[in-house]
Design a protein around this motif. Structure first.
Motif, PDB file in Angstrom:
ATOM      1  N   LEU A  67       0.832  -1.204   0.000  1.00  0.00           N
ATOM      2  CA  LEU A  67       0.000   0.000   0.000  1.00  0.00           C
ATOM      3  C   LEU A  67       0.870   1.259   0.000  1.00  0.00           C
ATOM      4  N   VAL A  68       1.932   1.249   0.778  1.00  0.00           N
ATOM      5  CA  VAL A  68       2.833   2.407   0.804  1.00  0.00           C
ATOM      6  C   VAL A  68       3.506   2.590  -0.552  1.00  0.00           C
ATOM      7  N   SER A  69       4.007   1.497  -1.128  1.00  0.00           N
ATOM      8  CA  SER A  69       4.668   1.585  -2.427  1.00  0.00           C
ATOM      9  C   SER A  69       3.706   2.062  -3.507  1.00  0.00           C
ATOM     10  N   GLY A  70       2.497   1.534  -3.515  1.00  0.00           N
ATOM     11  CA  GLY A  70       1.527   1.949  -4.520  1.00  0.00           C
ATOM     12  C   GLY A  70       1.138   3.412  -4.393  1.00  0.00           C
ATOM     13  N   SER A  71       0.989   3.890  -3.159  1.00  0.00           N
ATOM     14  CA  SER A  71       0.640   5.301  -2.958  1.00  0.00           C
ATOM     15  C   SER A  71       1.756   6.218  -3.448  1.00  0.00           C
ATOM     16  N   LEU A  72       3.001   5.839  -3.189  1.00  0.00           N
ATOM     17  CA  LEU A  72       4.126   6.659  -3.665  1.00  0.00           C
ATOM     18  C   LEU A  72       4.202   6.676  -5.190  1.00  0.00           C
ATOM     19  N   LEU A  73       3.936   5.534  -5.812  1.00  0.00           N
ATOM     20  CA  LEU A  73       3.989   5.485  -7.273  1.00  0.00           C
ATOM     21  C   LEU A  73       2.888   6.330  -7.903  1.00  0.00           C
ATOM     22  N   VAL A  74       1.701   6.293  -7.329  1.00  0.00           N
ATOM     23  CA  VAL A  74       0.603   7.121  -7.858  1.00  0.00           C
ATOM     24  C   VAL A  74       0.928   8.598  -7.686  1.00  0.00           C
ATOM     25  N   GLU A  75       1.525   8.953  -6.542  1.00  0.00           N
ATOM     26  CA  GLU A  75       1.881  10.350  -6.306  1.00  0.00           C
ATOM     27  C   GLU A  75       2.989  10.814  -7.244  1.00  0.00           C
ATOM     28  N   SER A  76       3.905   9.905  -7.596  1.00  0.00           N
ATOM     29  CA  SER A  76       4.994  10.282  -8.503  1.00  0.00           C
ATOM     30  C   SER A  76       4.494  10.601  -9.907  1.00  0.00           C
ATOM     31  N   GLU A  77       3.296  10.138 -10.248  1.00  0.00           N
ATOM     32  CA  GLU A  77       2.709  10.486 -11.540  1.00  0.00           C
ATOM     33  C   GLU A  77       2.273  11.952 -11.564  1.00  0.00           C
ATOM     34  N   ARG A  78       1.934  12.489 -10.388  1.00  0.00           N
ATOM     35  CA  ARG A  78       1.428  13.862 -10.322  1.00  0.00           C
ATOM     36  C   ARG A  78       2.535  14.877 -10.072  1.00  0.00           C
ATOM     37  N   ARG A  79       3.576  14.469  -9.369  1.00  0.00           N
ATOM     38  CA  ARG A  79       4.638  15.401  -8.976  1.00  0.00           C
ATOM     39  C   ARG A  79       5.931  15.072  -9.708  1.00  0.00           C
ATOM     40  N   ASP A  80       6.620  16.144 -10.095  1.00  0.00           N
ATOM     41  CA  ASP A  80       7.908  15.990 -10.777  1.00  0.00           C
ATOM     42  C   ASP A  80       9.010  16.168  -9.734  1.00  0.00           C
ATOM     43  N   SER A  81       9.288  15.102  -8.981  1.00  0.00           N
ATOM     44  CA  SER A  81      10.230  15.188  -7.876  1.00  0.00           C
ATOM     45  C   SER A  81      11.212  14.026  -7.936  1.00  0.00           C
ATOM     46  N   PRO A  82      12.492  14.284  -8.208  1.00  0.00           N
ATOM     47  CA  PRO A  82      13.488  13.204  -8.176  1.00  0.00           C
ATOM     48  C   PRO A  82      13.606  12.553  -6.810  1.00  0.00           C
ATOM     49  N   ALA A  83      13.388  13.330  -5.732  1.00  0.00           N
ATOM     50  CA  ALA A  83      13.445  12.737  -4.389  1.00  0.00           C
ATOM     51  C   ALA A  83      12.344  11.704  -4.203  1.00  0.00           C
ATOM     52  N   LEU A  84      11.170  11.954  -4.771  1.00  0.00           N
ATOM     53  CA  LEU A  84      10.084  10.992  -4.676  1.00  0.00           C
ATOM     54  C   LEU A  84      10.403   9.729  -5.467  1.00  0.00           C
ATOM     55  N   VAL A  85      11.085   9.879  -6.586  1.00  0.00           N
ATOM     56  CA  VAL A  85      11.498   8.712  -7.371  1.00  0.00           C
ATOM     57  C   VAL A  85      12.494   7.866  -6.575  1.00  0.00           C
TER      58      VAL A  85
END
Length: 239
Positions: free
Chosen positions: A97-115
């Protein structure tokens, strides 16, 4: 009539033509002169993996793991099986669930730290799926707890003679093994695209800090040459 002026700047000759607002060419020049919105390409390579789709898969499989964990825990509270006793269904489901939430958020935000965060969590998912596959595989080959060979004065419980319960348990473990393989493939894909994006971003930072010649961020426009025939350019500016 359009007014035209000629300006000489060194070896460059600039011809400026003033077009009236009523001229049809003015609307074309105005629409063509609008600069497009700047798009950040820091995580463009990572978005080619469609992280939103991969994140949705992780979220769905995480919910399935937690639901199976609740059902099996309630049904096997007196004699838990190996997957239930290890708690693999719950902590792997939360990790997904944590991994999936981060991946969905990375689609909206352009953040190398999030990647980078997605890559770190994906490493945990890879290790978790490997451990879960081993636990479920052991549970399939293992005798149901409580049905081991009895002693001299002991008898096996009656429910041990029912093979349907063992078949049902093996079927659930097999389904979870298949889901684990799917989660493993998704996590590996995230790591592959994420590592490439992080590597390119790190290289770009090093180039900008070092100021290496040829860097497009630090490049200066070339000076006009004093040799050769004068060049002519025409720009049309609406009044």
């Amino acid at each position: 009539m359009a007014a035209t002026t000629v300006t000489d700047a060194g070896s460059v000759r600039i011809i400026t033509e003033v077009i009236p607002a009523t001229d049809p060419r003015a609307a074309q020049l105005a629409s063509g002169s609008q600069a497009p919105a700047r798009t950040s390409f820091q995580t463009q390579g990572f978005r080619r993996a469609h992280p939103k789709v991969l994140g949705t898969i992780h979220i769905f499989t995480g919910i399935v793991h937690i639901c199976f964990g609740l059902i099996l825990t309630l049904s096997e509270h007196s004699n838990p099986s190996l997957p239930v006793a290890s708690g693999i269904l719950f902590w792997l489901g939360i990790l997904l669930l944590v991994s999936g939430s981060l991946l969905v958020e990375s689609e909206r935000r352009d953040s190398p730290a999030l990647v980078k965060t997605c890559c770190v969590v994906s490493v945990g998912v890879v290790l978790g799926t490997l451990v879960a596959t081993g636990i479920h595989g052991t549970a399939i080959t293992r005798i149901v707890p409580g049905c081991e060979k009895p002693g001299l004065l002991q008898r096996r419980p009656e429910w041990c003679l029912n093979r349907e319960s063992k078949m049902l348990s093996n079927s659930l473990d097999s389904i979870l093994v298949i889901l684990g393989l799917l989660e493993f493939c998704v996590a590996v894909a995230v790591l592959a695209f994420g590592y490439d994006t992080v590597r390119q971003h790190t290289y770009s930072q090093l180039v900008r800090e070092a100021g290496i010649p040829g860097n497009p961020w630090n490049a200066e426009p070339p000076l006009p040459s004093s040799e050769g025939p004068p060049q002519s350019g025409r720009s049309r500016v609406p009044p």
